[in-house]
Design a protein around this motif. Sequence first.
Motif, PDB file in Angstrom:
ATOM      1  N   GLY A   1       0.821  -1.209   0.000  1.00 23.01           N
ATOM      2  CA  GLY A   1       0.000   0.000   0.000  1.00 23.01           C
ATOM      3  C   GLY A   1       0.849   1.249   0.000  1.00 23.01           C
ATOM      4  N   ARG A   2       0.168   2.399   0.019  1.00 26.05           N
ATOM      5  CA  ARG A   2       0.890   3.666  -0.116  1.00 26.05           C
ATOM      6  C   ARG A   2       1.789   3.950   1.075  1.00 26.05           C
ATOM      7  NH1 ARG A   2      -3.637   7.641  -2.120  1.00 26.05           N
ATOM      8  NH2 ARG A   2      -4.274   6.380  -3.898  1.00 26.05           N
ATOM      9  N   GLY A   3       1.290   3.652   2.282  1.00 23.57           N
ATOM     10  CA  GLY A   3       2.096   3.923   3.464  1.00 23.57           C
ATOM     11  C   GLY A   3       3.163   2.868   3.679  1.00 23.57           C
ATOM     12  N   MET A   4       3.198   1.823   2.806  1.00 15.11           N
ATOM     13  CA  MET A   4       4.142   0.713   2.938  1.00 15.11           C
ATOM     14  C   MET A   4       4.100   0.117   4.341  1.00 15.11           C
ATOM     15  SD  MET A   4       5.269   0.262  -0.032  1.00 15.11           S
ATOM     16  CE  MET A   4       6.866  -0.450  -0.394  1.00 15.11           C
ATOM     17  N   LYS A   5       2.887   0.062   4.907  1.00 13.03           N
ATOM     18  CA  LYS A   5       2.732  -0.633   6.184  1.00 13.03           C
ATOM     19  C   LYS A   5       2.905  -2.119   5.953  1.00 13.03           C
ATOM     20  CE  LYS A   5      -0.797   2.031   8.181  1.00 13.03           C
ATOM     21  NZ  LYS A   5      -2.177   1.995   8.418  1.00 13.03           N
ATOM     22  N   MET A   6       3.320  -2.852   6.965  1.00 10.62           N
ATOM     23  CA  MET A   6       3.513  -4.282   6.790  1.00 10.62           C
ATOM     24  C   MET A   6       2.152  -4.951   6.641  1.00 10.62           C
ATOM     25  SD  MET A   6       6.653  -4.678   6.605  1.00 10.62           S
ATOM     26  CE  MET A   6       7.307  -6.303   6.943  1.00 10.62           C
ATOM     27  N   SER A   7       2.008  -5.754   5.597  1.00 15.52           N
ATOM     28  CA  SER A   7       0.750  -6.484   5.470  1.00 15.52           C
ATOM     29  C   SER A   7       0.971  -7.940   5.877  1.00 15.52           C
ATOM     30  CB  SER A   7       0.183  -6.358   4.056  1.00 15.52           C
ATOM     31  OG  SER A   7       0.456  -7.508   3.305  1.00 15.52           O
ATOM     32  N   ILE A   8      -0.016  -8.463   6.600  1.00 15.43           N
ATOM     33  CA  ILE A   8       0.081  -9.803   7.162  1.00 15.43           C
ATOM     34  C   ILE A   8      -0.665 -10.767   6.256  1.00 15.43           C
ATOM     35  CG2 ILE A   8      -0.618 -11.208   9.152  1.00 15.43           C
ATOM     36  CD1 ILE A   8      -0.374  -8.650  10.833  1.00 15.43           C
ATOM     37  N   PRO A   9      -0.055 -11.870   5.835  1.00 17.99           N
ATOM     38  CA  PRO A   9      -0.792 -12.811   4.988  1.00 17.99           C
ATOM     39  C   PRO A   9      -2.064 -13.305   5.684  1.00 17.99           C
ATOM     40  CG  PRO A   9       1.522 -13.431   5.135  1.00 17.99           C
ATOM     41  CD  PRO A   9       1.307 -12.316   6.116  1.00 17.99           C
ATOM     42  N   ALA A  10      -3.138 -13.501   4.886  1.00 19.20           N
ATOM     43  CA  ALA A  10      -4.416 -13.953   5.445  1.00 19.20           C
ATOM     44  C   ALA A  10      -4.247 -15.256   6.225  1.00 19.20           C
ATOM     45  CB  ALA A  10      -5.438 -14.135   4.317  1.00 19.20           C
ATOM     46  N   VAL A  11      -3.399 -16.143   5.728  1.00 19.03           N
ATOM     47  CA  VAL A  11      -3.203 -17.431   6.395  1.00 19.03           C
ATOM     48  C   VAL A  11      -2.530 -17.259   7.761  1.00 19.03           C
ATOM     49  CG1 VAL A  11      -1.860 -19.578   6.275  1.00 19.03           C
ATOM     50  CG2 VAL A  11      -3.287 -18.870   4.334  1.00 19.03           C
ATOM     51  N   LYS A  12      -1.667 -16.279   7.875  1.00 20.21           N
ATOM     52  CA  LYS A  12      -1.045 -16.029   9.181  1.00 20.21           C
ATOM     53  C   LYS A  12      -2.098 -15.562  10.189  1.00 20.21           C
ATOM     54  CE  LYS A  12       2.327 -13.129  11.570  1.00 20.21           C
ATOM     55  NZ  LYS A  12       3.404 -12.122  11.399  1.00 20.21           N
ATOM     56  N   ARG A  13      -2.946 -14.623   9.748  1.00 21.45           N
ATOM     57  CA  ARG A  13      -3.999 -14.121  10.636  1.00 21.45           C
ATOM     58  C   ARG A  13      -4.887 -15.277  11.101  1.00 21.45           C
ATOM     59  NH1 ARG A  13      -7.309 -11.347   7.500  1.00 21.45           N
ATOM     60  NH2 ARG A  13      -5.561 -10.497   6.308  1.00 21.45           N
ATOM     61  N   PHE A  14      -5.245 -16.153  10.157  1.00 21.09           N
ATOM     62  CA  PHE A  14      -6.088 -17.308  10.483  1.00 21.09           C
ATOM     63  C   PHE A  14      -5.391 -18.216  11.504  1.00 21.09           C
ATOM     64  CE2 PHE A  14      -7.712 -21.557  10.097  1.00 21.09           C
ATOM     65  CZ  PHE A  14      -9.062 -21.416   9.843  1.00 21.09           C
ATOM     66  N   ALA A  15      -4.116 -18.501  11.255  1.00 19.86           N
ATOM     67  CA  ALA A  15      -3.372 -19.414  12.142  1.00 19.86           C
ATOM     68  C   ALA A  15      -3.308 -18.837  13.556  1.00 19.86           C
ATOM     69  CB  ALA A  15      -1.975 -19.660  11.590  1.00 19.86           C
ATOM     70  N   LEU A  16      -3.115 -17.525  13.658  1.00 22.18           N
ATOM     71  CA  LEU A  16      -3.062 -16.902  14.983  1.00 22.18           C
ATOM     72  C   LEU A  16      -4.436 -16.964  15.656  1.00 22.18           C
ATOM     73  CD1 LEU A  16      -0.835 -13.782  14.176  1.00 22.18           C
ATOM     74  CD2 LEU A  16      -0.126 -15.880  15.347  1.00 22.18           C
ATOM     75  N   ASN A  17      -5.504 -16.667  14.888  1.00 17.07           N
ATOM     76  CA  ASN A  17      -6.867 -16.687  15.453  1.00 17.07           C
ATOM     77  C   ASN A  17      -7.303 -18.075  15.908  1.00 17.07           C
ATOM     78  OD1 ASN A  17      -7.165 -13.982  15.024  1.00 17.07           O
ATOM     79  ND2 ASN A  17      -8.352 -14.175  13.145  1.00 17.07           N
ATOM     80  N   HIS A  18      -6.714 -19.102  15.304  1.00 13.85           N
ATOM     81  CA  HIS A  18      -7.110 -20.474  15.638  1.00 13.85           C
ATOM     82  C   HIS A  18      -6.014 -21.197  16.425  1.00 13.85           C
ATOM     83  CE1 HIS A  18     -10.834 -20.625  13.150  1.00 13.85           C
ATOM     84  NE2 HIS A  18     -10.226 -19.622  12.564  1.00 13.85           N
ATOM     85  N   ARG A  19      -5.030 -20.443  16.880  1.00  9.29           N
ATOM     86  CA  ARG A  19      -3.908 -20.972  17.677  1.00  9.29           C
ATOM     87  C   ARG A  19      -3.260 -22.197  17.032  1.00  9.29           C
ATOM     88  NH1 ARG A  19      -6.309 -20.593  22.886  1.00  9.29           N
ATOM     89  NH2 ARG A  19      -6.087 -22.830  23.089  1.00  9.29           N
ATOM     90  N   LEU A  20      -2.924 -22.071  15.745  1.00  8.61           N
ATOM     91  CA  LEU A  20      -2.217 -23.147  15.058  1.00  8.61           C
ATOM     92  C   LEU A  20      -0.731 -22.813  15.021  1.00  8.61           C
ATOM     93  CD1 LEU A  20      -4.650 -23.503  11.997  1.00  8.61           C
ATOM     94  CD2 LEU A  20      -4.595 -24.898  14.080  1.00  8.61           C
ATOM     95  N   PRO A  21       0.133 -23.838  15.142  1.00  6.55           N
ATOM     96  CA  PRO A  21       1.575 -23.571  15.075  1.00  6.55           C
ATOM     97  C   PRO A  21       1.950 -22.995  13.707  1.00  6.55           C
ATOM     98  CG  PRO A  21       1.135 -25.929  15.388  1.00  6.55           C
ATOM     99  CD  PRO A  21      -0.182 -25.252  15.336  1.00  6.55           C
ATOM    100  N   LEU A  22       2.731 -21.918  13.718  1.00  2.00           N
ATOM    101  CA  LEU A  22       2.950 -21.133  12.500  1.00  2.00           C
ATOM    102  C   LEU A  22       4.429 -20.892  12.280  1.00  2.00           C
ATOM    103  CD1 LEU A  22       1.705 -19.083  10.334  1.00  2.00           C
ATOM    104  CD2 LEU A  22       1.963 -17.357  12.121  1.00  2.00           C
ATOM    105  N   CYS A  23       4.882 -20.953  11.030  1.00  2.00           N
ATOM    106  CA  CYS A  23       6.217 -20.419  10.738  1.00  2.00           C
ATOM    107  C   CYS A  23       6.198 -19.665   9.426  1.00  2.00           C
ATOM    108  CB  CYS A  23       7.284 -21.508  10.782  1.00  2.00           C
ATOM    109  SG  CYS A  23       7.371 -22.514   9.324  1.00  2.00           S
ATOM    110  N   GLN A  24       7.036 -18.638   9.339  1.00  2.00           N
ATOM    111  CA  GLN A  24       7.108 -17.760   8.170  1.00  2.00           C
ATOM    112  C   GLN A  24       8.539 -17.690   7.686  1.00  2.00           C
ATOM    113  OE1 GLN A  24       5.175 -14.159  10.051  1.00  2.00           O
ATOM    114  NE2 GLN A  24       4.356 -13.966   7.977  1.00  2.00           N
TER     115      GLN A  24
END
Length: 471
Positions: A198-221
Amino acid sequence: MAKRLEIVKIGDPVLRKRCRQVINVNDTVRELLDSMILTMRKAHGVGLAAPQVGVPKRMIVVETPEGLYEFVNPELVRGEGSEIATEGCLSVPGQVGEVERYARVCVTGLDREGKQIWLDSSGLLCRALQHEMDHLDGVLFVDKAKEIRQTAVPEGEERFLRVVFAGTPDFALPSLYSILVEGHDICLVITRPDKPAGRGMKMSIPAVKRFALNHRLPLCQPEQLRSEELVRQIAELQPDVLVVVAYGKLIPEEITRLPRLGAINLHPSLLPRYRGAAPIQRAIINGDTVTGVSVIQLSPRMDAGDIILQKDIEITLEDDYGSLSNKLAALGAEALCEALQKMAAGEVSLTPQDESQVTVAPPIKPEDELIRWSEGSSNIVNLVRALSPSPGAYTWRKGKKLKIFKMEHAPDVTMDGRPGELRTVGQRLLIRASDGWVAPKIVQPEGGRKMSSEEYLRGHPVNNGELVGEV
Ligand code: ZN
């Protein structure tokens, strides 16, 4: 350790007790919550209350696509509106009925650390919260339901797999959610790193990461998939299968050969048609009326693996890239779960792709987004559909970009014109293609927002005969 518990059935007195408050949110409580989550997922449930596993305490868990929610001592703060919908219950197998509930509720209670939390909800989450809280007072949905009907109780032994899931955008979410509620153990979710956008070059979080965090699944990036540490981490998990849905990068063989049953991939086309990065857009651009999803074995050559199963779907004239992606994501989730069941049962038959029928779907490049008015109206309408809602097909008007997100044929307009010529007839904006007129419906002028063509015309009047075009 969380373990799968037995779900007690209607007739058991524990389901009719008023449950006790939890005094202390301690490790025993947390362990019970973990076991309730595991039990709910294995039973394909949306929610579970502690009395349903024989523990008359005020604790509930609920899981919807939005996330995983746990409450200790939940209380209804307020409820608004009303809604009737079909409900079932893991403790009342074989029955469903219509139950009236609040349409929106606010619930408070304690989280697993004993901290007070509040949650506003609507839809499925709101209904499930009310259903589970009823359990804590000994109330079952059949006490409130109208038109109770019998349903089939699934039988046969279910097999669950240990799954490593790799995916990144929204398209992967229905697949990940379906695998989760099918009761498979998701032992790791791999997704691409956050990136500036985006214009402000804010960090965007992948949708799958957000899902994994919301469902407390083990995650790696991982930045790099070719890492000894990652290979060791996955090997230690001893997965049965790696499932890849729109990960966004090729996965090296040292990873795909780790799982016992190998690696599978969901691709949104009827392979061998449309191998490559933009199969959904290319199918619409070409005016196809049928497409589908393929579950294939992951192979070192892109999208070339043997086919496990396919499902097809109609492309309607109303479909654009957004709507068709959503349909294919849902269909793909269904296909993946079927494929996993077959793999678990050892019943997979593989069909090699017919190399003589291969077509490719290269990524959409910026020059592909420019509308060429010398083309036929069908091609132009299809391009607009294929690039909506993002990035949008465009034309140049007076040196500025004009994006078009929705456009219709105008077969009723029979006057002559040159390709790219603008006309207005009443409130209607028309542009000439090689073989007839088309009518843009949703447009976005450079630097502006999306708007109807009527609104656009009020701020940007047209001189009949004016040309839009390629420069
Ligand atoms: Zn229930």
